[in-house]
Design an enzyme around this catalytic site. Structure first.
Site, PDB file in Angstrom:
ATOM      1  N   SER A 252      45.337  24.946  86.140  1.00  0.00           N
ATOM      2  CA  SER A 252      45.597  23.890  87.113  1.00  0.00           C
ATOM      3  C   SER A 252      47.049  23.429  86.952  1.00  0.00           C
ATOM      4  CB  SER A 252      44.654  22.717  86.884  1.00  0.00           C
ATOM      5  OG  SER A 252      45.031  22.060  85.686  1.00  0.00           O
ATOM      6  N   LYS A 253      47.420  22.482  87.777  1.00  0.00           N
ATOM      7  CA  LYS A 253      48.802  21.987  87.787  1.00  0.00           C
ATOM      8  C   LYS A 253      49.247  21.515  86.394  1.00  0.00           C
ATOM      9  CE  LYS A 253      49.794  21.531  92.453  1.00  0.00           C
ATOM     10  NZ  LYS A 253      50.216  22.888  92.773  1.00  0.00           N
ATOM     11  N   ARG A 254      48.274  21.072  85.596  1.00  0.00           N
ATOM     12  CA  ARG A 254      48.613  20.624  84.248  1.00  0.00           C
ATOM     13  C   ARG A 254      49.304  21.730  83.445  1.00  0.00           C
ATOM     14  NH1 ARG A 254      44.488  20.283  80.984  1.00  0.00           N
ATOM     15  NH2 ARG A 254      43.082  21.165  82.524  1.00  0.00           N
TER      16      ARG A 254
END
Ligand code: GLU
Length: 482
Positions: A252-254
């Protein structure tokens, strides 16, 4: 579901048709790109077809920008699909037709239950500690008892026995039929649901292999109900594990960039991206670096890992570097254009393009990304007067001046080739009893405006005699006199 009703994936009797079916609800995810790639490799390696369907039935969440993003992403990654992209939404009438056919055959039924009745059913089931799967009283109702009221159409799912998903990656996955609900195929406003649309489209498009993320595995059991109801042959299923980040959680964007476009804007070559994404969850022996032709020949569902792959930027860069070093110059030049546009940087001028082309042989062997390549080719892209960076300015000394002035006459005469240029530098080294590096020290900033550059010989060969001498003269003019 009897095994006999499935096509035999190994028989080769049916031409392979695969598809990617993204929902245009945001940036094209790197996981979607990998699923597309697996489908593309599978079809292309077998002389089959690879199709694109845009699953835009969810009108509230689908956007034309996201559809464009998918088309751009596919084009960048070179995942050419056969025919036109299909819009799922535009096929709504056909989905309704199939729902009606199931109603007519008794494989589906009209359910008049209101939201409140369904909620009450669930409350009661919860209180009794029973399954909250809705069991509609309308499933076996006599049509004569149907009220004149809004209804949804539900498919009659089997309630006894088990459904076995014969999955080429996950193996046989058995679902108890008492865990299947009678899913809705037409809403009360008459619009088809996504679960119906997927099956009808895959069938109508002749899809033989459904290769998709394993987050759709449960959907497969429910979708199989519709194939069964319509008497359609099942596709071969292959549910592939999702991509995880380095910490073992869904990418994910993390973890950094997740959008395909972001990778183009970071300047990765598309061939390297394909190679890396193919290796992400699939392997062919110990092969890490391969061409599209090899991947198409080797790719098979039996090589897909059952456990999720972890995204590793270092590996991606290494593979990309290997691809840039063997790519055709023309391909690099056209990908650099695409990179600059994706990163919203100005285009190269035609002079710069010519200069970059000339510099490529000396810089493509050591660049992992296009920004790195352009950085190394900086000397060829800039024009006089050169801007000197901080380290280059430190070379503005009387010693530099002396060395470069001594070198100049050697460069003014003789041939302009590697041996002659090396000879010219060596002549200065010998006369001054200094090493090659002592001459290269001021020559780098003189030629490039920077202290870290490709080899001085490469730079002079790319720049040519006139430009090299002009740059050296410009530099020495700024030095204190020797
Ligand atoms: N539209 C679905 C998605 O984007 C894919 C459905 C499928 O591959 O069957 O996740």
């Amino acid at each position: 579901m009897s095994a006999a009703s499935r096509p035999d994936p190994t028989s080769g009797a049916t031409p392979v048709v695969t598809r990617i079916a993204p929902s245009p609800t945001g940036d094209m995810h790197i996981g979607t790109a990998r699923t597309a790639l697996f489908n593309w490799l599978y079809a292309r390696g077998r002389g089959g077809k690879f199709l694109l369907r845009i699953e835009d039935t969810d009108r509230a969440r689908s956007t034309p920008e996201a559809t464009q993003g998918i088309l751009d992403g596919m084009a960048w990654l070179g995942l050419n699909y056969d025919g036109e992209a299909v819009s799922q939404f535009e096929r709504a009438a056909r989905h309704v037709e199939v729902a009606e056919a199931m109603l007519a055959s008794g494989a589906a039924y009209k359910c008049f239950a209101t939201q409140e009745e369904i909620e009450a059913f669930r409350e009661e089931a919860r209180a009794k500690g029973e399954s909250t799967l809705y069991r509609s009283p309308w499933r076996d109702a006599d049509p004569a008892t149907h009220p004149d009221a809004p209804y949804v159409v539900r498919v009659k799912a089997p309630r006894e026995g088990v459904t076995v998903i014969r999955d080429e990656v996950q193996g046989d996955v058995t679902i108890r039929n008492d865990q299947l609900d009678d899913m809705i195929v037409l809403r009360s406003d008459g619009t088809p649901t996504y679960m119906l649309a997927v099956v009808v489209d895959d069938h109508d498009m002749g899809v033989t292999h459904v290769i998709r993320g394993d987050d759709h595995l449960n959907n497969a059991a429910r979708q199989m109900t519709i194939y069964e109801a319509m008497g359609w042959p099942l596709p071969v299923y292959a549910h592939i594990p999702l991509i995880f980040g380095p910490d073992g959680k869904k990418m994910s964007k993390r973890h950094g960039a997740t959008g395909v476009k972001e990778y183009q804007a970071m300047g990765y070559p598309s061939a390297g991206m394909r190679n890396y994404l193919a290796r992400l969850g699939w392997s062919h022996g110990d092969d890490e670096f391969f061409s599209d032709a090899q991947a198409q020949e080797w790719f098979d569902l039996s090589g897909v890992n059952k456990s999720p792959a972890r995204f590793d930027t270092k590996k991606l860069e290494n593979i990309c570097g290997q691809h840039i070093s063997v790519m055709d110059d023309d391909e690099i030049l056209s990908e650099v254009d695409g990179y600059l546009a994706a990163a919203k940087f100005p285009d190269l001028t035609s002079d710069q393009k010519r200069q970059l082309a000339a510099a490529l042989p000396s810089v493509k062997g050591s660049s992992k990304t296009y920004p790195q390549l352009l950085e190394k080719a900086h000397f060829a892209l800039v024009q006089r007067p050169l801007e000197l960076d901080e380290k280059a300015q430190k070379q503005l000394t009387d010693v530099s001046n002396g060395i470069l002035k001594e070198l100049t006459p050697h460069l003014q005469s003789g041939s302009w080739n590697r041996e002659a240029l090396e000879g010219a530098i060596n002549a200065v080294c010998e006369a001054r009893e200094i090493g090659f590096g002592k001459v290269a020290g001021p020559l780098r900033p003189a030629l490039a405006g920077r202290a870290v550059t490709p080899s001085v010989l490469d730079m002079m060969l790319v720049l040519g005699r006139e430009e090299s001498l002009a740059r050296i003269a410009e530099f020495t003019a700024k030095c204190p006199s020797a």
